[in-house]
Design a protein around this motif. Structure first.
Motif, PDB file in Angstrom:
ATOM      1  N   LEU A  53       0.834  -1.196   0.000  1.00 45.61           N
ATOM      2  CA  LEU A  53       0.000   0.000   0.000  1.00 45.61           C
ATOM      3  C   LEU A  53       0.869   1.246   0.000  1.00 45.61           C
ATOM      4  N   LEU A  54       0.648   2.105  -0.976  1.00 46.76           N
ATOM      5  CA  LEU A  54       1.304   3.408  -1.050  1.00 46.76           C
ATOM      6  C   LEU A  54       0.270   4.473  -0.702  1.00 46.76           C
ATOM      7  N   VAL A  61      -4.693   6.200  -1.394  1.00 45.44           N
ATOM      8  CA  VAL A  61      -4.013   4.902  -1.402  1.00 45.44           C
ATOM      9  C   VAL A  61      -3.898   4.367  -2.820  1.00 45.44           C
ATOM     10  N   ARG A  62      -2.730   3.880  -3.137  1.00 48.74           N
ATOM     11  CA  ARG A  62      -2.496   3.133  -4.365  1.00 48.74           C
ATOM     12  C   ARG A  62      -1.846   1.802  -3.986  1.00 48.74           C
ATOM     13  N   VAL A  63      -1.988   0.814  -4.855  1.00 48.67           N
ATOM     14  CA  VAL A  63      -1.370  -0.486  -4.622  1.00 48.67           C
ATOM     15  C   VAL A  63      -0.286  -0.726  -5.663  1.00 48.67           C
ATOM     16  N   ARG A 133       2.814  -1.676   4.409  1.00 48.81           N
ATOM     17  CA  ARG A 133       2.643  -0.234   4.256  1.00 48.81           C
ATOM     18  C   ARG A 133       3.874   0.475   4.819  1.00 48.81           C
ATOM     19  N   GLY A 134       3.920   1.811   4.624  1.00 48.43           N
ATOM     20  CA  GLY A 134       5.123   2.553   4.990  1.00 48.43           C
ATOM     21  C   GLY A 134       6.262   2.184   4.062  1.00 48.43           C
ATOM     22  N   PHE A 151       4.153  -1.444 -11.389  1.00 53.30           N
ATOM     23  CA  PHE A 151       3.377  -0.227 -11.582  1.00 53.30           C
ATOM     24  C   PHE A 151       2.417  -0.071 -10.409  1.00 53.30           C
ATOM     25  N   THR A 152       1.753   1.064 -10.328  1.00 48.93           N
ATOM     26  CA  THR A 152       0.777   1.286  -9.261  1.00 48.93           C
ATOM     27  C   THR A 152      -0.593   1.553  -9.862  1.00 48.93           C
ATOM     28  N   ALA A 153      -1.611   1.305  -9.049  1.00 52.94           N
ATOM     29  CA  ALA A 153      -2.997   1.538  -9.465  1.00 52.94           C
ATOM     30  C   ALA A 153      -3.819   1.874  -8.236  1.00 52.94           C
ATOM     31  N   THR A 154      -4.948   2.517  -8.454  1.00 57.81           N
ATOM     32  CA  THR A 154      -5.864   2.756  -7.351  1.00 57.81           C
ATOM     33  C   THR A 154      -6.641   1.476  -7.059  1.00 57.81           C
ATOM     34  N   PRO A 155      -7.136   1.309  -5.845  1.00 61.16           N
ATOM     35  CA  PRO A 155      -7.992   0.152  -5.569  1.00 61.16           C
ATOM     36  C   PRO A 155      -9.193   0.071  -6.509  1.00 61.16           C
TER      37      PRO A 155
END
Length: 201
Positions: A53-54, A61-63, A133-134, A151-155
């Motif tokens: 979790l970013l 939050v993004r994953v 997280r963190g 890569f990142t994405a939203t939930p």
């Protein structure tokens, strides 16, 4: 609950294939009604999956996800970071190691949320599911012959991909269920610090 009317008894076992990390067996078993049959299955060492979790300063939050070609199905899959256990390896240390090696991220806090058995009809495989997280970025250390995009994405994006068939990986679908319930407050997590032992470099 008494399950004796469901239990099968192993009578004998034959190793069919011994690969690099998978072993295939054919067992002779006695069924609950006394009849006999065979069961073919794969012994797997087990694995971990991480939901990283970013969170930005605004609390959005993004994953962290991966795109990786999976040879058996012949396609590039969208997945959460994951990897198999080494012999005798601690589950959290494995999760820390896999997250670091595949994505370059280290996490300050971890939560173990459950266990997944992805293919109970023909494999002993289990997957321990972790949230992290963190996150602190770093340089990933892929294994030789390992190729993947991070890569990142939203939930919301992830859930849409689960709905429209972009995501078909079973462990990632399971993690999306956990993520949705965690973010809604329905399934709280118990967070604890990362292990003092650093991931393998």
């Amino acid at each position: 609950m008494d399950d004796r009317h469901l239990i099968e008894e192993r009578l004998s076992s034959e190793e069919l294939v011994k690969g690099h990390f998978l072993h295939a067996y054919r067992d002779s078993v006695r069924l609950p009604d006394g009849a006999t049959t065979t069961r073919e299955y794969i012994v797997h060492p087990g694995a971990v999956m991480i939901v990283p979790l970013l969170e930005d300063e605004a609390g959005v939050v993004r994953v962290v996800l991966e795109r990786q070609f999976r040879y058996p199905v012949g396609r590039v899959m969208v997945e959460f970071p994951a990897g198999k256990l080494d012999a005798g390896e601690d589950l959290q240390l494995c999760a820390q190691r896999e997250l670091f090696e595949e994505t370059g991220y280290c996490a300050n806090e971890w939560a173990r949320v459950g266990m997944l058995h992805p293919v109970i009809s023909y494999s002993t495989e289990f997957i321990s599911i972790w949230f992290a997280r963190g996150l602190t970025p770093g340089e990933r250390q892929l294994d030789q012959g390992e190729f993947l995009d991070v890569f990142t994405a939203t939930p919301a994006e992830l859930l849409r991909w689960c709905q429209d068939g972009t995501v078909t990986d079973g462990k990632t679908l399971t993690a999306a269920l956990w993520l949705q319930n965690y973010l809604s407050g329905a399934w709280p997590l118990s967070w604890h610090p990362a292990s003092l032992t650093l991931p393998a470099g």
